[in-house]
Design a protein around this motif. Structure first.
Motif, PDB file in Angstrom:
ATOM      1  N   THR A   1       0.854  -1.188   0.000  1.00  0.00           N
ATOM      2  CA  THR A   1       0.000   0.000   0.000  1.00  0.00           C
ATOM      3  C   THR A   1       0.897   1.248   0.000  1.00  0.00           C
ATOM      4  O   THR A   1       2.084   1.164   0.347  1.00  0.00           O
ATOM      5  CB  THR A   1      -0.888   0.030   1.258  1.00  0.00           C
ATOM      6  OG1 THR A   1      -0.053   0.183   2.416  1.00  0.00           O
ATOM      7  CG2 THR A   1      -1.757  -1.212   1.363  1.00  0.00           C
ATOM      8  N   PRO A   2       0.345   2.408  -0.340  1.00  0.00           N
ATOM      9  CA  PRO A   2       1.181   3.612  -0.318  1.00  0.00           C
ATOM     10  C   PRO A   2       1.722   3.914   1.086  1.00  0.00           C
ATOM     11  O   PRO A   2       2.856   4.377   1.235  1.00  0.00           O
ATOM     12  CB  PRO A   2       0.263   4.725  -0.829  1.00  0.00           C
ATOM     13  CG  PRO A   2      -1.127   4.205  -0.703  1.00  0.00           C
ATOM     14  CD  PRO A   2      -1.021   2.717  -0.791  1.00  0.00           C
ATOM     15  N   GLU A   3       0.934   3.628   2.109  1.00  0.00           N
ATOM     16  CA  GLU A   3       1.407   3.842   3.484  1.00  0.00           C
ATOM     17  C   GLU A   3       2.629   2.978   3.768  1.00  0.00           C
ATOM     18  O   GLU A   3       3.604   3.445   4.378  1.00  0.00           O
ATOM     19  CB  GLU A   3       0.290   3.522   4.500  1.00  0.00           C
ATOM     20  CG  GLU A   3      -0.911   4.436   4.447  1.00  0.00           C
ATOM     21  CD  GLU A   3      -1.967   4.020   3.410  1.00  0.00           C
ATOM     22  OE1 GLU A   3      -2.959   4.736   3.276  1.00  0.00           O
ATOM     23  OE2 GLU A   3      -1.791   2.988   2.730  1.00  0.00           O
ATOM     24  N   ASP A   4       2.583   1.734   3.335  1.00  0.00           N
ATOM     25  CA  ASP A   4       3.694   0.819   3.597  1.00  0.00           C
ATOM     26  C   ASP A   4       4.923   1.166   2.758  1.00  0.00           C
ATOM     27  O   ASP A   4       6.053   0.959   3.209  1.00  0.00           O
ATOM     28  CB  ASP A   4       3.254  -0.628   3.386  1.00  0.00           C
ATOM     29  CG  ASP A   4       2.247  -1.061   4.456  1.00  0.00           C
ATOM     30  OD1 ASP A   4       2.408  -0.656   5.622  1.00  0.00           O
ATOM     31  OD2 ASP A   4       1.306  -1.803   4.117  1.00  0.00           O
ATOM     32  N   VAL A   5       4.714   1.721   1.564  1.00  0.00           N
ATOM     33  CA  VAL A   5       5.850   2.210   0.773  1.00  0.00           C
ATOM     34  C   VAL A   5       6.533   3.341   1.540  1.00  0.00           C
ATOM     35  O   VAL A   5       7.760   3.367   1.676  1.00  0.00           O
ATOM     36  CB  VAL A   5       5.403   2.686  -0.632  1.00  0.00           C
ATOM     37  CG1 VAL A   5       6.533   3.411  -1.346  1.00  0.00           C
ATOM     38  CG2 VAL A   5       4.907   1.504  -1.466  1.00  0.00           C
ATOM     39  N   ILE A   6       5.750   4.268   2.053  1.00  0.00           N
ATOM     40  CA  ILE A   6       6.304   5.399   2.808  1.00  0.00           C
ATOM     41  C   ILE A   6       7.101   4.900   4.005  1.00  0.00           C
ATOM     42  O   ILE A   6       8.247   5.316   4.221  1.00  0.00           O
ATOM     43  CB  ILE A   6       5.174   6.350   3.269  1.00  0.00           C
ATOM     44  CG1 ILE A   6       4.560   7.058   2.063  1.00  0.00           C
ATOM     45  CG2 ILE A   6       5.676   7.347   4.310  1.00  0.00           C
ATOM     46  CD1 ILE A   6       3.237   7.753   2.355  1.00  0.00           C
ATOM     47  N   LEU A   7       6.511   4.015   4.789  1.00  0.00           N
ATOM     48  CA  LEU A   7       7.178   3.531   6.006  1.00  0.00           C
ATOM     49  C   LEU A   7       8.454   2.766   5.682  1.00  0.00           C
ATOM     50  O   LEU A   7       9.479   2.952   6.347  1.00  0.00           O
ATOM     51  CB  LEU A   7       6.211   2.674   6.820  1.00  0.00           C
ATOM     52  CG  LEU A   7       5.044   3.442   7.448  1.00  0.00           C
ATOM     53  CD1 LEU A   7       3.935   2.484   7.869  1.00  0.00           C
ATOM     54  CD2 LEU A   7       5.528   4.287   8.619  1.00  0.00           C
ATOM     55  N   GLN A   8       8.409   1.914   4.671  1.00  0.00           N
ATOM     56  CA  GLN A   8       9.602   1.148   4.324  1.00  0.00           C
ATOM     57  C   GLN A   8      10.710   2.070   3.833  1.00  0.00           C
ATOM     58  O   GLN A   8      11.864   1.926   4.215  1.00  0.00           O
ATOM     59  CB  GLN A   8       9.285   0.096   3.260  1.00  0.00           C
ATOM     60  CG  GLN A   8      10.460  -0.804   2.963  1.00  0.00           C
ATOM     61  CD  GLN A   8      10.870  -1.627   4.172  1.00  0.00           C
ATOM     62  OE1 GLN A   8      10.100  -2.437   4.651  1.00  0.00           O
ATOM     63  NE2 GLN A   8      12.071  -1.427   4.675  1.00  0.00           N
ATOM     64  N   LYS A   9      10.357   3.025   3.005  1.00  0.00           N
ATOM     65  CA  LYS A   9      11.367   3.933   2.476  1.00  0.00           C
ATOM     66  C   LYS A   9      11.911   4.868   3.561  1.00  0.00           C
ATOM     67  O   LYS A   9      13.085   5.231   3.528  1.00  0.00           O
ATOM     68  CB  LYS A   9      10.820   4.690   1.285  1.00  0.00           C
ATOM     69  CG  LYS A   9      10.539   3.744   0.114  1.00  0.00           C
ATOM     70  CD  LYS A   9      11.047   4.283  -1.152  1.00  0.00           C
ATOM     71  CE  LYS A   9      11.019   3.275  -2.251  1.00  0.00           C
ATOM     72  NZ  LYS A   9      12.308   3.165  -2.887  1.00  0.00           N
ATOM     73  N   LEU A  10      11.085   5.228   4.539  1.00  0.00           N
ATOM     74  CA  LEU A  10      11.601   5.991   5.680  1.00  0.00           C
ATOM     75  C   LEU A  10      12.600   5.158   6.477  1.00  0.00           C
ATOM     76  O   LEU A  10      13.595   5.675   6.979  1.00  0.00           O
ATOM     77  CB  LEU A  10      10.462   6.449   6.600  1.00  0.00           C
ATOM     78  CG  LEU A  10       9.626   7.632   6.134  1.00  0.00           C
ATOM     79  CD1 LEU A  10       8.438   7.841   7.063  1.00  0.00           C
ATOM     80  CD2 LEU A  10      10.461   8.895   6.031  1.00  0.00           C
ATOM     81  N   THR A  11      12.337   3.859   6.578  1.00  0.00           N
ATOM     82  CA  THR A  11      13.246   2.956   7.289  1.00  0.00           C
ATOM     83  C   THR A  11      14.600   2.915   6.590  1.00  0.00           C
ATOM     84  O   THR A  11      15.641   2.989   7.230  1.00  0.00           O
ATOM     85  CB  THR A  11      12.640   1.538   7.369  1.00  0.00           C
ATOM     86  OG1 THR A  11      11.403   1.605   8.073  1.00  0.00           O
ATOM     87  CG2 THR A  11      13.561   0.580   8.077  1.00  0.00           C
ATOM     88  N   TRP A  12      14.588   2.786   5.261  1.00  0.00           N
ATOM     89  CA  TRP A  12      15.836   2.695   4.509  1.00  0.00           C
ATOM     90  C   TRP A  12      16.566   4.033   4.483  1.00  0.00           C
ATOM     91  O   TRP A  12      17.781   4.080   4.582  1.00  0.00           O
ATOM     92  CB  TRP A  12      15.569   2.210   3.089  1.00  0.00           C
ATOM     93  CG  TRP A  12      15.141   0.783   2.999  1.00  0.00           C
ATOM     94  CD1 TRP A  12      15.425  -0.224   3.884  1.00  0.00           C
ATOM     95  CD2 TRP A  12      14.357   0.196   1.971  1.00  0.00           C
ATOM     96  NE1 TRP A  12      14.854  -1.393   3.448  1.00  0.00           N
ATOM     97  CE2 TRP A  12      14.199  -1.167   2.279  1.00  0.00           C
ATOM     98  CE3 TRP A  12      13.779   0.700   0.814  1.00  0.00           C
ATOM     99  CZ2 TRP A  12      13.482  -2.038   1.474  1.00  0.00           C
ATOM    100  CZ3 TRP A  12      13.060  -0.169   0.007  1.00  0.00           C
ATOM    101  CH2 TRP A  12      12.915  -1.521   0.339  1.00  0.00           C
TER     102      TRP A  12
END
Length: 183
Positions: free
Chosen positions: A123-134
């Protein structure tokens, strides 16, 4: 071979092998925001036992499958790498980890049409969170793009809950402000 063609062939091979998967990384962020250049495609494989040799064989000789698993320091996952013969492109196949966020984003994935294929993406939310992690420079740009394009429809409660659990509350707030200040 172009990267989109290679991705399409990987999607077909993963589907034919009956594997659960999702396309992540730059392809998923571009789906929700803006196109950008990339030389790789990343997949998360959710099926625990799968035949990497069989998958390699089904792809053919243009796909050079590294038989050695490597460890991904960013996500704590193991992965296979595939080089596309005669190109600068590579495909990375990550194993789904037991980390709660990894499981949640995999469970929330959605099927979309992308480049003529139906494929599962986060989902777009999970893309945001994963990319913030990286948090690499391209990831930060991707976060801003996904928020800018989707800020009116994003699940803020979900984002805030996971940002807190992942220790990313300040990063999410800063990205949100920067991405939406001119909207």
């Amino acid at each position: 071979m172009k990267l989109q063609e290679a991705v399409s062939r990987i999607i077909t091979a993963l589907n034919d092998a009956g594997l659960e998967f999702m396309l992540v990384g730059s392809f998923s962020s571009m789906y929700y925001s803006f196109p950008r250049s990339t030389t790789d495609a990343d997949f998360v494989i959710g099926t625990s036992d799968w035949d990497s040799q069989g998958l390699a064989k089904s792809l053919g000789n243009e796909f050079k499958f590294d038989p050695q698993l490597s460890f991904e320091t960013f996500g704590g996952s193991v992965k296979n790498e595939i080089q596309i013969e005669g190109t600068p492109f590579r495909i990375e196949l990550f194993r789904l980890t037991d980390q709660p966020f990894d499981r949640a984003r995999f469970d929330r994935r959605r099927k979309v049409a992308l480049g003529g294929d139906e494929v599962w993406i986060p989902t777009p939310e999970d893309v945001i969170l994963q990319k913030l992690t990286w948090s690499r420079p391209k990831d930060q740009e991707d976060v801003l793009g996904v928020i800018a394009v989707n800020h009116e429809t994003l699940d803020r409660e979900y984002l805030n809950q996971w940002a807190e659990q992942l220790g990313l509350t300040e990063e999410l707030a800063a990205a949100w402000k920067l991405a939406t200040e001119h909207s």
